[in-house]
Design a protein around this motif. Structure first.
Motif, PDB file in Angstrom:
ATOM      1  N   TYR A 493       0.794  -1.228   0.000  1.00  0.00           N
ATOM      2  CA  TYR A 493       0.000   0.000   0.000  1.00  0.00           C
ATOM      3  C   TYR A 493       0.830   1.283   0.000  1.00  0.00           C
ATOM      4  O   TYR A 493       0.271   2.383  -0.083  1.00  0.00           O
ATOM      5  N   LYS A 494       2.150   1.190   0.054  1.00  0.00           N
ATOM      6  CA  LYS A 494       2.970   2.394   0.189  1.00  0.00           C
ATOM      7  C   LYS A 494       2.897   3.304  -1.045  1.00  0.00           C
ATOM      8  O   LYS A 494       3.186   4.502  -0.944  1.00  0.00           O
ATOM      9  N   ASN A 495       2.506   2.774  -2.209  1.00  0.00           N
ATOM     10  CA  ASN A 495       2.432   3.593  -3.421  1.00  0.00           C
ATOM     11  C   ASN A 495       1.037   4.124  -3.698  1.00  0.00           C
ATOM     12  O   ASN A 495       0.790   4.666  -4.781  1.00  0.00           O
ATOM     13  N   LEU A 496       0.124   3.973  -2.728  1.00  0.00           N
ATOM     14  CA  LEU A 496      -1.205   4.547  -2.912  1.00  0.00           C
ATOM     15  C   LEU A 496      -1.089   6.069  -3.030  1.00  0.00           C
ATOM     16  O   LEU A 496      -0.295   6.699  -2.319  1.00  0.00           O
ATOM     17  N   PRO A 497      -1.876   6.692  -3.913  1.00  0.00           N
ATOM     18  CA  PRO A 497      -1.700   8.130  -4.141  1.00  0.00           C
ATOM     19  C   PRO A 497      -2.210   9.021  -3.011  1.00  0.00           C
ATOM     20  O   PRO A 497      -1.699  10.119  -2.813  1.00  0.00           O
ATOM     21  N   ALA A 498      -3.211   8.563  -2.254  1.00  0.00           N
ATOM     22  CA  ALA A 498      -3.831   9.416  -1.234  1.00  0.00           C
ATOM     23  C   ALA A 498      -3.348   9.012   0.158  1.00  0.00           C
ATOM     24  O   ALA A 498      -3.324   7.829   0.501  1.00  0.00           O
ATOM     25  N   ALA A 499      -2.981  10.005   0.974  1.00  0.00           N
ATOM     26  CA  ALA A 499      -2.520   9.735   2.338  1.00  0.00           C
ATOM     27  C   ALA A 499      -3.641   9.143   3.193  1.00  0.00           C
ATOM     28  O   ALA A 499      -3.383   8.331   4.088  1.00  0.00           O
ATOM     29  N   SER A 500      -4.884   9.542   2.918  1.00  0.00           N
ATOM     30  CA  SER A 500      -5.998   9.000   3.711  1.00  0.00           C
ATOM     31  C   SER A 500      -6.126   7.496   3.524  1.00  0.00           C
ATOM     32  O   SER A 500      -6.446   6.766   4.485  1.00  0.00           O
ATOM     33  N   ARG A 501      -5.867   6.993   2.312  1.00  0.00           N
ATOM     34  CA  ARG A 501      -5.915   5.546   2.067  1.00  0.00           C
ATOM     35  C   ARG A 501      -4.772   4.839   2.801  1.00  0.00           C
ATOM     36  O   ARG A 501      -4.944   3.760   3.377  1.00  0.00           O
ATOM     37  N   LYS A 502      -3.608   5.438   2.794  1.00  0.00           N
ATOM     38  CA  LYS A 502      -2.475   4.844   3.510  1.00  0.00           C
ATOM     39  C   LYS A 502      -2.770   4.760   5.010  1.00  0.00           C
ATOM     40  O   LYS A 502      -2.413   3.777   5.670  1.00  0.00           O
ATOM     41  N   LEU A 503      -3.403   5.794   5.547  1.00  0.00           N
ATOM     42  CA  LEU A 503      -3.722   5.789   6.977  1.00  0.00           C
ATOM     43  C   LEU A 503      -4.723   4.681   7.312  1.00  0.00           C
ATOM     44  O   LEU A 503      -4.651   4.094   8.404  1.00  0.00           O
ATOM     45  N   GLN A 504      -5.625   4.373   6.399  1.00  0.00           N
ATOM     46  CA  GLN A 504      -6.549   3.267   6.643  1.00  0.00           C
ATOM     47  C   GLN A 504      -5.804   1.931   6.677  1.00  0.00           C
ATOM     48  O   GLN A 504      -6.120   1.054   7.502  1.00  0.00           O
ATOM     49  N   PHE A 505      -4.823   1.766   5.812  1.00  0.00           N
ATOM     50  CA  PHE A 505      -4.019   0.550   5.859  1.00  0.00           C
ATOM     51  C   PHE A 505      -3.170   0.503   7.129  1.00  0.00           C
ATOM     52  O   PHE A 505      -2.941  -0.570   7.699  1.00  0.00           O
ATOM     53  N   LEU A 506      -2.696   1.654   7.561  1.00  0.00           N
ATOM     54  CA  LEU A 506      -1.930   1.703   8.811  1.00  0.00           C
ATOM     55  C   LEU A 506      -2.790   1.253   9.986  1.00  0.00           C
ATOM     56  O   LEU A 506      -2.316   0.520  10.870  1.00  0.00           O
ATOM     57  N   GLU A 507      -4.036   1.679  10.004  1.00  0.00           N
ATOM     58  CA  GLU A 507      -4.945   1.224  11.058  1.00  0.00           C
ATOM     59  C   GLU A 507      -5.148  -0.278  10.990  1.00  0.00           C
ATOM     60  O   GLU A 507      -5.252  -0.955  12.026  1.00  0.00           O
ATOM     61  N   LEU A 508      -5.211  -0.824   9.765  1.00  0.00           N
ATOM     62  CA  LEU A 508      -5.313  -2.275   9.613  1.00  0.00           C
ATOM     63  C   LEU A 508      -4.086  -2.959  10.219  1.00  0.00           C
ATOM     64  O   LEU A 508      -4.219  -3.957  10.950  1.00  0.00           O
ATOM     65  N   GLN A 509      -2.911  -2.443   9.949  1.00  0.00           N
ATOM     66  CA  GLN A 509      -1.695  -3.032  10.517  1.00  0.00           C
ATOM     67  C   GLN A 509      -1.715  -2.979  12.038  1.00  0.00           C
ATOM     68  O   GLN A 509      -1.334  -3.949  12.713  1.00  0.00           O
ATOM     69  N   LYS A 510      -2.147  -1.860  12.583  1.00  0.00           N
ATOM     70  CA  LYS A 510      -2.203  -1.735  14.048  1.00  0.00           C
ATOM     71  C   LYS A 510      -3.213  -2.712  14.639  1.00  0.00           C
ATOM     72  O   LYS A 510      -2.978  -3.298  15.710  1.00  0.00           O
ATOM     73  N   ASP A 511      -4.335  -2.906  13.940  1.00  0.00           N
ATOM     74  CA  ASP A 511      -5.323  -3.892  14.410  1.00  0.00           C
ATOM     75  C   ASP A 511      -4.737  -5.303  14.380  1.00  0.00           C
ATOM     76  O   ASP A 511      -4.987  -6.107  15.299  1.00  0.00           O
ATOM     77  N   LEU A 512      -3.968  -5.602  13.335  1.00  0.00           N
ATOM     78  CA  LEU A 512      -3.356  -6.931  13.252  1.00  0.00           C
ATOM     79  C   LEU A 512      -2.329  -7.131  14.360  1.00  0.00           C
ATOM     80  O   LEU A 512      -2.239  -8.223  14.947  1.00  0.00           O
ATOM     81  N   VAL A 513      -1.559  -6.100  14.658  1.00  0.00           N
ATOM     82  CA  VAL A 513      -0.586  -6.194  15.755  1.00  0.00           C
ATOM     83  C   VAL A 513      -1.305  -6.452  17.072  1.00  0.00           C
ATOM     84  O   VAL A 513      -0.890  -7.293  17.880  1.00  0.00           O
ATOM     85  N   ASP A 514      -2.399  -5.737  17.289  1.00  0.00           N
ATOM     86  CA  ASP A 514      -3.143  -5.919  18.532  1.00  0.00           C
ATOM     87  C   ASP A 514      -3.759  -7.310  18.600  1.00  0.00           C
ATOM     88  O   ASP A 514      -3.769  -7.949  19.661  1.00  0.00           O
ATOM     89  N   ASP A 515      -4.261  -7.800  17.459  1.00  0.00           N
ATOM     90  CA  ASP A 515      -4.835  -9.147  17.430  1.00  0.00           C
ATOM     91  C   ASP A 515      -3.762 -10.194  17.700  1.00  0.00           C
ATOM     92  O   ASP A 515      -3.991 -11.160  18.461  1.00  0.00           O
ATOM     93  N   PHE A 516      -2.576 -10.000  17.126  1.00  0.00           N
ATOM     94  CA  PHE A 516      -1.491 -10.949  17.365  1.00  0.00           C
ATOM     95  C   PHE A 516      -1.038 -10.896  18.819  1.00  0.00           C
ATOM     96  O   PHE A 516      -0.720 -11.935  19.425  1.00  0.00           O
ATOM     97  N   ARG A 517      -1.036  -9.708  19.405  1.00  0.00           N
ATOM     98  CA  ARG A 517      -0.682  -9.580  20.831  1.00  0.00           C
ATOM     99  C   ARG A 517      -1.680 -10.341  21.703  1.00  0.00           C
ATOM    100  O   ARG A 517      -1.284 -11.034  22.658  1.00  0.00           O
ATOM    101  N   ILE A 518      -2.962 -10.224  21.367  1.00  0.00           N
ATOM    102  CA  ILE A 518      -3.984 -10.944  22.142  1.00  0.00           C
ATOM    103  C   ILE A 518      -3.795 -12.453  22.011  1.00  0.00           C
ATOM    104  O   ILE A 518      -3.904 -13.205  23.001  1.00  0.00           O
ATOM    105  N   ARG A 519      -3.478 -12.920  20.814  1.00  0.00           N
ATOM    106  CA  ARG A 519      -3.238 -14.356  20.612  1.00  0.00           C
ATOM    107  C   ARG A 519      -2.025 -14.821  21.413  1.00  0.00           C
ATOM    108  O   ARG A 519      -2.047 -15.903  22.021  1.00  0.00           O
ATOM    109  N   LEU A 520      -0.969 -14.002  21.406  1.00  0.00           N
ATOM    110  CA  LEU A 520       0.205 -14.363  22.203  1.00  0.00           C
ATOM    111  C   LEU A 520      -0.140 -14.400  23.688  1.00  0.00           C
ATOM    112  O   LEU A 520       0.348 -15.270  24.434  1.00  0.00           O
ATOM    113  N   THR A 521      -0.971 -13.461  24.118  1.00  0.00           N
ATOM    114  CA  THR A 521      -1.378 -13.440  25.529  1.00  0.00           C
ATOM    115  C   THR A 521      -2.160 -14.703  25.888  1.00  0.00           C
ATOM    116  O   THR A 521      -1.969 -15.286  26.981  1.00  0.00           O
TER     117      THR A 521
END
Length: 725
Positions: A493-521
């Protein structure tokens, strides 16, 4: 006020000496003058206050007093006062005689001013009546003159209109004559001038004139374009355009005698003549545009000669990848994407070596290869816009399409230098419906990947366990695979033209990190009873690795740019406090701070459990040592060899064994934290709890080399320096 001719000062001494009486008279006169001056001022004040008799009494009392000799001053005093009175009377007479004269002069001036004003008013009345009379007389003339002026302006407009028509017809006749004499360059130049006149006339309200001008430009543009296009296509055919073979085969074909200088001279001539038609072509031809929902950046039309060069390739593309052709398969987007890349690669050498020099000579700063790529890219964008709705709700087809598009974009930018500011496939993927579907699919497949990586038999084993230099972090396979997954998502997603779209993907990554943290817990809670076990330590290593990598990513330029974009969004929406906005703006915090804090808290909790577990074992092993009494120990003289008591050995062996175990299972940074936490607890335990039992009442035994207290000191020093022996 002093009398005229007196200054209030003593006169200068004469050259000859004076008698004592004369000098005494001078001094007395001086005193009288000063007294008179002060007296006059005081008289004025007392007179103003209405207390003149009191003042006279006080003045005589002061000047004469009780001294009879002072009576000699009365004559001089009376004389002085008489002079003052005369001066005052003269001043009053002077003033009283001047004031009436001034008043009389002012009245005379006022009278003269009044007379002038009356004269001006009479003149103004006369002029006003004269002007009104003149206006009434001139009104018919003004009406007649206005009508004549309107007629003149109308005639001038008609004359200008006829001049424009005459100029258009003259230019049209010139083009016709140039074409009859086969002077195509001059005809093209004249058409350019005509097109520029058309552009200037756009602000005119003469619709018929505009229509006539546009029709004339269109007429000659079509004739010139058809003629030049036909000749240009013949030259391209002689060059075997388009090139279907790779560049190596083209070199052999273009080096034959038939392709020599004459062909390239004609190519350059026709190319330049077609370039001249660019202005009129842009005026007459509306470029194909995709719907506004794709938010494509505004860009000029591809230059006309390259449009003609693209025509055979566009025909091939539409033939193979539209309709019911066997090559038009929605599940095979790589076919047309690879075809476009191949065409760009096959023609790049010719465009750079033969076409680019012509463009450089002609003047416009145009890159031939980029113009060629831009024309082919529009074919791809049209195809994608048509195919995506058909595959939007089939996960397999949609994911395959996105993967192929991303690979195509990567090669297009990295190999062929296509700028990200031009219209590209990422604009199509950024369309709202397609983008939300892309996010959903990315989340779905990422969660599936997380399930598979955590359920794998090698999930908690490091891939590099046998390579010491590489395995410093002792990262389990699941954590490394997960961070690789996040990195792949970033690359997607780094080559997406709009910063707002990149921020939505960033939120997806943060959600995945949190989900993986919960699984590890969750897995960690299952292993809580074996907090020193291999899996528990692997989970701890995974948490530490993810936290470390996210901290490194926070300093990456790409994520710093996203942080700035997020700051602008938060500032517009007022979703953060001023303090938080300030921290983001000053780079004190990062986009991953929330995730890092949660992972650090989990890491600290897990380390605390391990420390508590080891500490309980140490306390259990130290029970016998706590029962020892220093008073019962043999003295230094009775011991042949210095040694620890046998009851302290289990304590130290437990520390050694557990430390060695965790040093092998945890990465160095985690083991260092664990060791420091354990040492702090051991400090408190040895010097508070064990000291109560081992306390010796004799101060000289406290630091005895043979005492257990000294052994404890050495043990503590070893702990603080990280030793394990």
């Amino acid at each position: 006020m002093l009398p005229a001719g007196e200054t209030g000062e003593a006169p200068a001494a004469p050259c000859c000496s004076e008698s004592g009486d004369e000098r005494k008279d001078v001094e007395e006169k001086s005193d009288i003058n000063i007294t008179a001056l002060v007296g006059n001022e005081q008289v004025n004040e007392d007179t103003d206050n209405g207390d003149l008799p009191s003042y006279v009494s006080a003045f005589i009392e002061k000047e004469v007093g009780n001294d009879l000799k002072s009576l000699k001053k009365l004559d001089k005093l009376i004389e002085q006062m008489t002079e003052n009175k005369m001066q005052l009377e003269e001043q009053v007479l002077t003033i009283s005689s001047e004031i009436p004269k001034r008043i009389q002069s002012a009245l005379k001036n006022a009278e003269e001013s009044k007379q002038f004003l009356n004269q001006f008013l009479k003149q103004e009345t006369h002029l006003f009546s004269s002007i009104n009379s003149h206006l009434l007389t001139a009104q018919p003339w003004m009406e007649d003159l206005g009508a004549m002026i309107n007629q003149i302006e109308e005639i001038e407009r008609h004359l200008a209109y006829l001049k424009w028509i005459s100029q258009i017809e003259e230019l049209s006749d010139n083009i016709q004559q140039y074409l009859m004499t086969n002077n195509v360059p001059e005809a093209a130049s004249t058409l350019v001038y005509m097109a520029e006149l058309d552009i200037k006339l756009q602000e005119s309200s003469c619709t018929h004139l505009l229509a006539f001008m546009r029709a004339t430009v269109k007429f000659w543009h079509k004739i010139l374009k058809d003629k030049l296009t036909s000749d240009f296509e013949e030259i391209l055919a002689q060059l075997h355009w388009p090139f279907i073979t790779p560049p190596q085969a083209q070199t052999a074909a273009l080096s034959r005698p038939a392709s020599a200088p004459e062909i390239y001279t004609n190519l350059e001539t026709l190319f330049c003549q077609l370039l001249k038609l660019q202005t009129s072509d842009e005026l007459l031809t509306e470029p194909k545009q995709l719907p506004e929902k794709y938010c494509l950046p505004a860009s000029p039309s591809v230059v006309l000669p390259i449009q003609i060069m693209l025509t055979p390739l566009q025909k091939r593309f539409r033939y193979h990848f539209r309709g019911n052709r066997q090559t038009n398969v929605i599940s095979k987007p790589e076919w047309y994407l690879a075809q476009v890349l191949m065409w760009i690669g096959n023609h790049s050498q010719f465009l750079d070596e033969k076409i680019q020099p012509i463009l450089d000579k002609a003047g416009p700063s145009v890159n031939a290869r980029l113009e060629f790529s831009r024309g082919l890219m529009m074919l791809v964008l049209e195809k994608l816009a048509a195919d995506i709705p058909c595959s939007l709700y089939d996960d397999t087809l949609f994911c395959h399409l996105v993967d192929e598009v991303l690979l195509f974009e990567r090669e297009l930018h990295s190999v062929y230098g296509y700028p990200g500011t031009f219209a590209n496939c990422m604009h199509i993927l950024s369309e709202e419906t397609c983008f939300q579907r892309w996010l959903t699919v990315e989340r779905k497949f990422a969660l599936q990947k997380m399930d598979s990586m955590l359920s794998s038999e090698a999930a908690w084993i490091s891939q590099y366990k046998d390579i010491t230099d590489v395995d410093e972090m002792k990262v389990p396979d699941c954590a490394e695979t997960f961070m690789t997954l996040l990195l792949v998502i970033t690359d997607r997603y780094k080559n997406l033209p709009a910063a707002s779209r990149k921020l939505q993907f960033l939120e997806l990554q943060k959600d995945l990190v949190d989900d993986f943290r919960i699984r590890l817990t969750q897995v960690m809670k299952e292993e809580t009873r074996a907090s020193l076990g291999f899996r528990y330590c692997a989970i701890l290593n995974a948490v530490n690795y993810i936290s470390t990598v996210l901290a490194d990513w926070a300093d990456n330029v790409f994520f710093l740019q996203l942080q700035q974009a997020a700051l602008e969004v938060f500032a517009e929406n007022n979703t953060l406090s001023k303090l938080q906005l300030g921290q983001l703006a000053s780079m004190e915090s990062s986009v991953f701070d929330d995730m890092i804090n949660l992972l650090e808290r989990l890491k600290h909790d897990m380390l605390s459990r391990q420390v508590d577990h080891v500490f309980r074992e140490v306390k259990e092993a130290a029970k016998l040592y706590k029962k020892e009494r220093w008073l019962s120990l043999p003295s230094q003289a009775e011991q042949a060899v210095m040694s620890l008591s046998s009851s302290a050995c289990p304590l130290l062996l437990t520390i050694r064994d557990r430390s060695l175990q965790l040093e092998q299972q945890l990465c160095f940074s985690l083991f260092k934290i664990f060791w420091q936490m354990l040492v702090e607890k051991l400090d408190v335990y040895i010097y508070q709890e064990c000291e109560r039992s081992l306390y010796c009442s004799e101060p000289e035994h406290w630091f005895c080399p043979t005492s257990e207290r000294c052994a404890a000191d050495r043990c503590r020093a070893t702990f603080r320096h990280g030793g394990t022996k």
